[in-house]
Design a protein around this motif. Sequence first.
Motif, PDB file in Angstrom:
ATOM      1  N   GLY A  93       7.392   7.054  -0.517  1.00 38.56           N
ATOM      2  CA  GLY A  93       7.857   6.104  -1.578  1.00 38.56           C
ATOM      3  C   GLY A  93       6.588   6.179  -2.317  1.00 38.56           C
ATOM      4  N   ALA A  94       5.682   5.521  -2.856  1.00 38.26           N
ATOM      5  CA  ALA A  94       4.253   5.557  -3.860  1.00 38.26           C
ATOM      6  C   ALA A  94       3.456   5.615  -3.400  1.00 38.26           C
ATOM      7  CB  ALA A  94       3.852   4.432  -5.519  1.00 38.26           C
ATOM      8  N   LYS A  95       3.396   5.703  -1.921  1.00 40.97           N
ATOM      9  CA  LYS A  95       1.937   5.850  -0.765  1.00 40.97           C
ATOM     10  C   LYS A  95       0.785   4.977  -1.376  1.00 40.97           C
ATOM     11  CE  LYS A  95       3.275  10.919  -0.858  1.00 40.97           C
ATOM     12  NZ  LYS A  95       4.822  10.692  -1.112  1.00 40.97           N
ATOM     13  N   LEU A  96       1.567   3.389  -1.724  1.00 40.49           N
ATOM     14  CA  LEU A  96       0.495   2.872  -2.362  1.00 40.49           C
ATOM     15  C   LEU A  96      -0.404   1.416  -1.078  1.00 40.49           C
ATOM     16  CD1 LEU A  96      -1.127   0.693  -4.473  1.00 40.49           C
ATOM     17  CD2 LEU A  96       1.021  -1.046  -4.326  1.00 40.49           C
ATOM     18  N   GLY A  97       0.570   1.679   0.342  1.00 37.69           N
ATOM     19  CA  GLY A  97       0.225   1.725   1.450  1.00 37.69           C
ATOM     20  C   GLY A  97      -1.237   1.600   1.187  1.00 37.69           C
ATOM     21  N   ARG A  98      -1.193   2.933   1.862  1.00 40.47           N
ATOM     22  CA  ARG A  98      -2.238   3.773   2.419  1.00 40.47           C
ATOM     23  C   ARG A  98      -3.251   4.095   1.598  1.00 40.47           C
ATOM     24  NH1 ARG A  98      -0.180  10.191   3.164  1.00 40.47           N
ATOM     25  NH2 ARG A  98       0.973   9.502   4.467  1.00 40.47           N
TER      26      ARG A  98
ATOM     27  N   LEU B 228      -4.340   1.363   0.011  1.00 40.85           N
ATOM     28  CA  LEU B 228      -4.966   0.048   0.704  1.00 40.85           C
ATOM     29  C   LEU B 228      -5.499   0.083   1.858  1.00 40.85           C
ATOM     30  CD1 LEU B 228      -2.255  -2.394  -0.987  1.00 40.85           C
ATOM     31  CD2 LEU B 228      -4.173  -1.828  -2.126  1.00 40.85           C
ATOM     32  N   GLY B 229      -5.423   1.295   2.790  1.00 36.09           N
ATOM     33  CA  GLY B 229      -5.349   0.969   3.606  1.00 36.09           C
ATOM     34  C   GLY B 229      -4.923   0.556   4.847  1.00 36.09           C
TER      35      GLY B 229
ATOM     36  N   VAL C  73       9.869  -7.386   4.173  1.00 34.48           N
ATOM     37  CA  VAL C  73      11.590  -7.505   3.617  1.00 34.48           C
ATOM     38  C   VAL C  73      11.283  -8.097   2.066  1.00 34.48           C
ATOM     39  CG1 VAL C  73      13.701  -7.278   3.643  1.00 34.48           C
ATOM     40  CG2 VAL C  73      12.223  -7.076   5.756  1.00 34.48           C
ATOM     41  N   GLY C  74      11.196  -7.323   1.212  1.00 34.23           N
ATOM     42  CA  GLY C  74      11.487  -7.580  -0.587  1.00 34.23           C
ATOM     43  C   GLY C  74      11.337  -6.654  -1.406  1.00 34.23           C
ATOM     44  N   ARG C  75      11.030  -7.636  -2.350  1.00 31.44           N
ATOM     45  CA  ARG C  75      10.926  -6.626  -3.748  1.00 31.44           C
ATOM     46  C   ARG C  75       9.389  -6.070  -3.848  1.00 31.44           C
ATOM     47  NH1 ARG C  75      15.661  -7.350  -5.356  1.00 31.44           N
ATOM     48  NH2 ARG C  75      17.359  -8.862  -5.040  1.00 31.44           N
ATOM     49  N   ARG C  76       9.118  -5.894  -3.193  1.00 32.27           N
ATOM     50  CA  ARG C  76       6.936  -5.487  -3.950  1.00 32.27           C
ATOM     51  C   ARG C  76       6.690  -6.396  -4.982  1.00 32.27           C
ATOM     52  NH1 ARG C  76       6.682   0.172  -2.634  1.00 32.27           N
ATOM     53  NH2 ARG C  76       8.301   0.397  -4.687  1.00 32.27           N
ATOM     54  N   PRO C  77       6.625  -7.556  -5.624  1.00 33.12           N
ATOM     55  CA  PRO C  77       6.480  -7.861  -7.308  1.00 33.12           C
ATOM     56  C   PRO C  77       5.180  -7.828  -7.648  1.00 33.12           C
ATOM     57  CG  PRO C  77       6.149  -9.550  -4.877  1.00 33.12           C
ATOM     58  CD  PRO C  77       7.136  -8.715  -4.452  1.00 33.12           C
ATOM     59  N   THR C  78       3.929  -7.564  -6.363  1.00 32.05           N
ATOM     60  CA  THR C  78       2.490  -7.411  -7.302  1.00 32.05           C
ATOM     61  C   THR C  78       2.880  -6.052  -7.530  1.00 32.05           C
ATOM     62  OG1 THR C  78       2.042  -9.080  -5.483  1.00 32.05           O
ATOM     63  CG2 THR C  78       0.200  -7.236  -7.024  1.00 32.05           C
ATOM     64  N   VAL C  79       3.515  -4.600  -7.173  1.00 36.50           N
ATOM     65  CA  VAL C  79       3.238  -3.974  -7.629  1.00 36.50           C
ATOM     66  C   VAL C  79       4.384  -2.740  -7.720  1.00 36.50           C
ATOM     67  CG1 VAL C  79       2.108  -1.343  -8.317  1.00 36.50           C
ATOM     68  CG2 VAL C  79       0.771  -3.425  -7.148  1.00 36.50           C
ATOM     69  N   ASN C  80       4.759  -2.256  -8.920  1.00 34.46           N
ATOM     70  CA  ASN C  80       6.315  -1.841  -8.454  1.00 34.46           C
ATOM     71  C   ASN C  80       7.189  -2.745  -7.903  1.00 34.46           C
ATOM     72  OD1 ASN C  80       4.576   0.908  -9.897  1.00 34.46           O
ATOM     73  ND2 ASN C  80       3.864   1.057  -7.192  1.00 34.46           N
TER      74      ASN C  80
ATOM     75  N   TYR D 299       0.848 -11.032  -6.224  1.00 30.63           N
ATOM     76  CA  TYR D 299      -0.757 -11.513  -6.072  1.00 30.63           C
ATOM     77  C   TYR D 299      -1.753 -11.193  -7.927  1.00 30.63           C
ATOM     78  CZ  TYR D 299      -0.382 -12.175  -1.521  1.00 30.63           C
ATOM     79  OH  TYR D 299      -0.330 -12.527  -0.150  1.00 30.63           O
ATOM     80  N   PRO D 300      -2.799 -11.581  -7.783  1.00 27.82           N
ATOM     81  CA  PRO D 300      -3.456 -10.889  -9.558  1.00 27.82           C
ATOM     82  C   PRO D 300      -3.633  -9.560  -9.440  1.00 27.82           C
ATOM     83  CG  PRO D 300      -4.080 -12.476  -8.063  1.00 27.82           C
ATOM     84  CD  PRO D 300      -3.619 -12.829  -7.222  1.00 27.82           C
ATOM     85  N   ASP D 301      -3.991  -9.132  -8.557  1.00 25.81           N
ATOM     86  CA  ASP D 301      -4.601  -7.651  -8.264  1.00 25.81           C
ATOM     87  C   ASP D 301      -4.327  -7.165  -7.002  1.00 25.81           C
ATOM     88  OD1 ASP D 301      -6.499  -8.912  -6.888  1.00 25.81           O
ATOM     89  OD2 ASP D 301      -7.217 -10.072  -8.549  1.00 25.81           O
ATOM     90  N   LEU D 302      -4.851  -6.229  -7.121  1.00 21.77           N
ATOM     91  CA  LEU D 302      -4.786  -4.902  -5.802  1.00 21.77           C
ATOM     92  C   LEU D 302      -5.783  -5.825  -4.184  1.00 21.77           C
ATOM     93  CD1 LEU D 302      -3.860  -1.671  -7.408  1.00 21.77           C
ATOM     94  CD2 LEU D 302      -2.127  -3.240  -6.282  1.00 21.77           C
ATOM     95  N   ASP D 303      -7.020  -5.929  -5.528  1.00 26.19           N
ATOM     96  CA  ASP D 303      -7.773  -6.280  -3.728  1.00 26.19           C
ATOM     97  C   ASP D 303      -7.117  -7.533  -3.426  1.00 26.19           C
ATOM     98  OD1 ASP D 303      -9.717  -4.387  -4.613  1.00 26.19           O
ATOM     99  OD2 ASP D 303     -11.041  -5.752  -6.057  1.00 26.19           O
ATOM    100  N   THR D 304      -6.400  -8.672  -3.920  1.00 27.80           N
ATOM    101  CA  THR D 304      -6.105  -9.556  -3.819  1.00 27.80           C
ATOM    102  C   THR D 304      -4.789  -9.420  -2.188  1.00 27.80           C
ATOM    103  OG1 THR D 304      -6.638 -11.026  -5.537  1.00 27.80           O
ATOM    104  CG2 THR D 304      -5.298 -12.585  -3.951  1.00 27.80           C
ATOM    105  N   LEU D 305      -3.970  -8.376  -3.043  1.00 26.82           N
ATOM    106  CA  LEU D 305      -3.085  -7.646  -2.223  1.00 26.82           C
ATOM    107  C   LEU D 305      -3.829  -6.962  -1.298  1.00 26.82           C
ATOM    108  CD1 LEU D 305      -0.301  -7.074  -1.608  1.00 26.82           C
ATOM    109  CD2 LEU D 305      -0.559  -5.284  -2.572  1.00 26.82           C
ATOM    110  N   ARG D 306      -4.739  -6.489  -0.792  1.00 31.08           N
ATOM    111  CA  ARG D 306      -5.003  -5.610   0.435  1.00 31.08           C
ATOM    112  C   ARG D 306      -5.841  -6.473   1.310  1.00 31.08           C
ATOM    113  NH1 ARG D 306      -8.826  -3.446  -2.202  1.00 31.08           N
ATOM    114  NH2 ARG D 306      -7.904  -0.973  -1.876  1.00 31.08           N
ATOM    115  N   ALA D 307      -5.971  -8.236   0.537  1.00 34.14           N
ATOM    116  CA  ALA D 307      -6.628  -9.120   1.548  1.00 34.14           C
ATOM    117  C   ALA D 307      -5.860 -10.038   2.243  1.00 34.14           C
ATOM    118  CB  ALA D 307      -7.544  -9.947   0.607  1.00 34.14           C
ATOM    119  N   ALA D 308      -4.587  -9.814   1.307  1.00 34.63           N
ATOM    120  CA  ALA D 308      -3.586 -10.485   1.777  1.00 34.63           C
ATOM    121  C   ALA D 308      -2.972  -9.815   3.296  1.00 34.63           C
ATOM    122  CB  ALA D 308      -2.303 -10.634   1.317  1.00 34.63           C
ATOM    123  N   ILE D 309      -2.846  -8.666   3.530  1.00 33.80           N
ATOM    124  CA  ILE D 309      -2.268  -8.166   4.031  1.00 33.80           C
ATOM    125  C   ILE D 309      -2.622  -7.559   5.289  1.00 33.80           C
ATOM    126  CG2 ILE D 309      -2.116  -5.127   4.715  1.00 33.80           C
ATOM    127  CD1 ILE D 309      -0.533  -4.845   1.781  1.00 33.80           C
TER     128      ILE D 309
END
Length: 312
Positions: free
Chosen positions: A195-200, A202-203, A243-250, A287-297
Motif C-alpha cells: 500500500g502507500a505505507k501511510l499507516g507505518r 502514522l505509527g 473496512v472502507g474507502r480510506r476517505p482522509t487520504v488516498n 478527518y481534517p488532517d493526519l494528526d486527527t487521523l492518528r489520534a483516532a487510530i
Amino acid sequence: MVVTHGSVLPVRGAHALTIGNFDGVHLGHQAMLERVVAQARVLGVESCALTFEPHPREFFAPDAAPARLSRLREKLELIAATGIGHVHVARFDARFASLAPERFVEQVLVRGLRAAWLLVGRDFRYGARRAGDFAALERAAREHGFALEAMPEVKLGGERISSSAVREALLAADFSRAERLLGRPYVLSGRVAHGAKLGRKLGFATANLMLPRRAPLAGIYVVEACGADASDGGRWLPGVASVGRRPTVNEVAVPLLEVHLFDFAQELYGRHLRVRFIERLRDEAKYPDLDTLRAAIARDVAQAKEFFAKHG
C-alpha cells in the motif's frame, strides 16, 4: 475435491448433484451439501455442486447485487470441508444466461454433469428469465431419467438460515448471530498487498487486503488475524481493522481491508491473511488532517486492547 471452471463439458460417470451460489456456505448450504455427499455414497456415484462466477445477480445488475460474504477461494474451501467430490464453477455470462430451461437441463444437467440425482430447493428457478421452476424440473427429471429431491428449509431457532440473514447480521454487527447462522465466526481473507505505507508513517503499520467486491460490513472493528506467521501454528493474533474507502487520504474506489496487529513487526506482504470480526467500534470517518487521523487510530487501538483485556 476436483474443481473445474468454465463451460460445462461432459464428465466421466454419473453425479449426485446440487446447484446454488452457496455464498458464505452457511449451515443451510452445509446441510444441502452433506445430503448430496450421503446420497452419492448410497448410489455409488460422485458428489457434485454446480455454482456460478460471477453470481447471476452480479451479472444482471452489478450495482444492485448484494455484498459477497465470501471470495471464490473461501467458498471452495468451505465446500470442500463438507466432503463434496467435485465442484464445477460455471462462467455466468450472456450465453449461459440465455439458455432456455430445456437447454439448461439437456446441456448442463444431463449431457454435461450427467445428473443421476439432483437436490434443489422448491423455490429453485433456472434458465433464461428464470422461466424454469420446480414443477418444470420434475417433468424434466421424468423425461431424462434422473431422480429429483426437494431440500427442506433449514431453520435455527425458528429463523430460516439464508445468506441474506447473514448479511443482515453482519451489517448490524451482530457477530454472534452471524456465527450461529454460519456455524463458524465470520472471516474475510486475502493476500496482503503493498500500500502507500501511510499507516507505518502514522505509527500503526497495517496489512492491506484488497476486496475485489463490496464487503457485507464497513467501519472500524476489533479483530483477530491468522496466517501472519507461517511458524505460529495457526495462532490468531489480536488487532484492529478498518473496512472502507480510506476517505482522509488516498480514497480508494473499492473498499479496502486494513489490519493493524498488536505487537507484531514482521513483514506480511504476499501472505494469505484470514481476519475474523469480533466487535464493531465505529463508522469510518473523514478527518481534517493526519494528526486527527492518528489520534483516532490511537483511540481505536486503545479500545481494542481494552476489549481483549476484558475478554481474554
